[in-house]
Scaffold this active site. Sequence first.
Site, short mmCIF file in Angstrom:
data_model
loop_
_atom_site.label_atom_id
_atom_site.label_comp_id
_atom_site.label_asym_id
_atom_site.label_seq_id
_atom_site.Cartn_x
_atom_site.Cartn_y
_atom_site.Cartn_z
CE LYS A 299 -4.37 -1.66 1.75
NZ LYS A 299 -5.35 -1.72 2.81
CE LYS B 61 -5.80 -6.92 -2.16
NZ LYS B 61 -6.07 -6.99 -0.77
CE LYS C 115 -13.75 -3.27 0.49
NZ LYS C 115 -12.48 -3.40 1.23
P1 TYM Z 1 -10.71 -5.92 3.02
O1 TYM Z 1 -11.78 -4.91 3.31
O2 TYM Z 1 -9.57 -5.53 2.17
O3 TYM Z 1 -11.35 -7.21 2.36
C1 TYM Z 1 -12.43 -7.91 3.00
C2 TYM Z 1 -12.27 -9.39 2.74
O4 TYM Z 1 -12.23 -9.65 1.34
C3 TYM Z 1 -11.07 -10.41 1.02
N1 TYM Z 1 -10.58 -9.98 -0.30
C4 TYM Z 1 -10.37 -10.79 -1.33
N2 TYM Z 1 -10.52 -12.12 -1.47
C5 TYM Z 1 -10.23 -12.65 -2.68
N3 TYM Z 1 -9.79 -11.92 -3.74
C6 TYM Z 1 -9.63 -10.59 -3.64
N4 TYM Z 1 -9.23 -9.87 -4.69
C7 TYM Z 1 -9.92 -9.96 -2.39
N5 TYM Z 1 -9.87 -8.68 -1.95
C8 TYM Z 1 -10.26 -8.72 -0.66
C9 TYM Z 1 -10.06 -10.09 2.11
O5 TYM Z 1 -9.12 -11.12 2.25
C10 TYM Z 1 -10.95 -9.96 3.32
O6 TYM Z 1 -11.22 -11.23 3.88
N6 TYM Z 1 -7.84 -6.32 7.07
C11 TYM Z 1 -9.11 -6.69 6.50
C12 TYM Z 1 -10.29 -6.25 7.33
C13 TYM Z 1 -10.27 -6.67 8.75
C14 TYM Z 1 -10.43 -7.99 9.24
C15 TYM Z 1 -10.39 -7.88 10.67
C16 TYM Z 1 -10.58 -9.23 8.63
C17 TYM Z 1 -10.14 -5.84 9.83
N7 TYM Z 1 -10.22 -6.57 10.97
C18 TYM Z 1 -10.50 -9.00 11.47
C19 TYM Z 1 -10.69 -10.36 9.45
C20 TYM Z 1 -10.65 -10.24 10.86
C21 TYM Z 1 -9.23 -6.06 5.13
O7 TYM Z 1 -8.55 -5.13 4.80
O8 TYM Z 1 -10.19 -6.56 4.40
#
Ligand code: TYM
Length: 334
Positions: free
Chosen positions: A112, A195, A198
């Site tokens: 990032k 990947k 959003k």
């Molecule tokens: P975030 O908001 O980036 O994404 C949410 C979930 O979607 C999955 N994901 C994907 N899976 C497959 N292919 C992709 N291209 C892709 N993009 C995103 C992510 O792996 C995630 O499961 N750090 C986390 C948010 C978070 C969290 C937590 C998750 C905060 N606290 C506690 C689990 C437990 C995040 O940035 O997700």
Amino acid sequence: MQQRVFSGIQPSGVPTLGNYLGAIRNWVPMQDTHDCLYCVVDLHAITQFQKPEDLLRQTREMAAALLACGLDPERCILFVQSHVPAHAELGWLFNCVARLGWLNRMTQFKDKAGKNAENMSSGLYVYPNLMAADILLYKATSVPVGDDQKQHLELANDIAQKFNHDYGVALFPRIEPFIGATAARVMSLRDGTKKMSKSDPSDQSRINLNDADDDIANKIKRAKTDPEPLPDSLAELEKRPEARNLVGIMAAVTGREPAQVLAAHAGQGFGQFKPALADALVAHLSPIRAEMARLLEDTDALDAALRRGAEKAEAIALPILAEAKAAMGFLPRR
Ligand code: TYM
């Protein structure tokens, strides 16, 4: 007692097909087998600047999208992270447990920040500590996520272990990631090695859960591919990132294995495969989009559901936070 599940998603945009296939899709059936907490992690979203009006809108959109995908407030606890201040408080305690060396190894920060690390918020750097707090605040043991979150969960386990060790307690359990077999990493439609995200500046790189049918079809039509027809073996597919991504998406939305998709489409060029994929995606996503729009018409009902979720989450979180603070020697407020 059923195993407790926690997972979160940042309201930094509309959820993408990657979020859906990699994570949300796996959250839904767990409601029947586990005690589930699902969280819109707005405190994480502000680690990168969000315009206030965008954050507000995106938080509701995310909650509506999760409900539209099948989360049911009667069968899971759905809430907004900032509504339960204990997340930020345990996050601070963990800032004092996690080591700088551990954070320096986090690849997501490096991805990032790029060459601009000096100019990133300090929140982005300690982001994984807050994520560990999200999960451990509920002593959750199973965390359904996409592949990209694996390293953060390893760090959460390191924090839990160091906390237990340093304070001589057995307070925090071990966390297991739950990563689905297909579509754990959905790639950008413009670049099969990146990947789908959003926050990618190009909207053409992703399918958003609220995209209109025509947009879905156009994005798939314009998705980067190679000129070869689809192969008949997974080994051949492995060498072709864009083809592999589209086959993976087709498999996930039609409930098949990639090998079965190849068996049905081997020998076809993308001119034939892409319209079939677009149709499958539209069939899967258009009911979700319609339900999301319906839920967003009544923001009072949505906000009330989130408030009830926060109340239930907080009732679990506060005694665990109190245990952690007692273990550390904080004077209780009497
Ligand atoms: P975030 O908001 O980036 O994404 C949410 C979930 O979607 C999955 N994901 C994907 N899976 C497959 N292919 C992709 N291209 C892709 N993009 C995103 C992510 O792996 C995630 O499961 N750090 C986390 C948010 C978070 C969290 C937590 C998750 C905060 N606290 C506690 C689990 C437990 C995040 O940035 O997700």
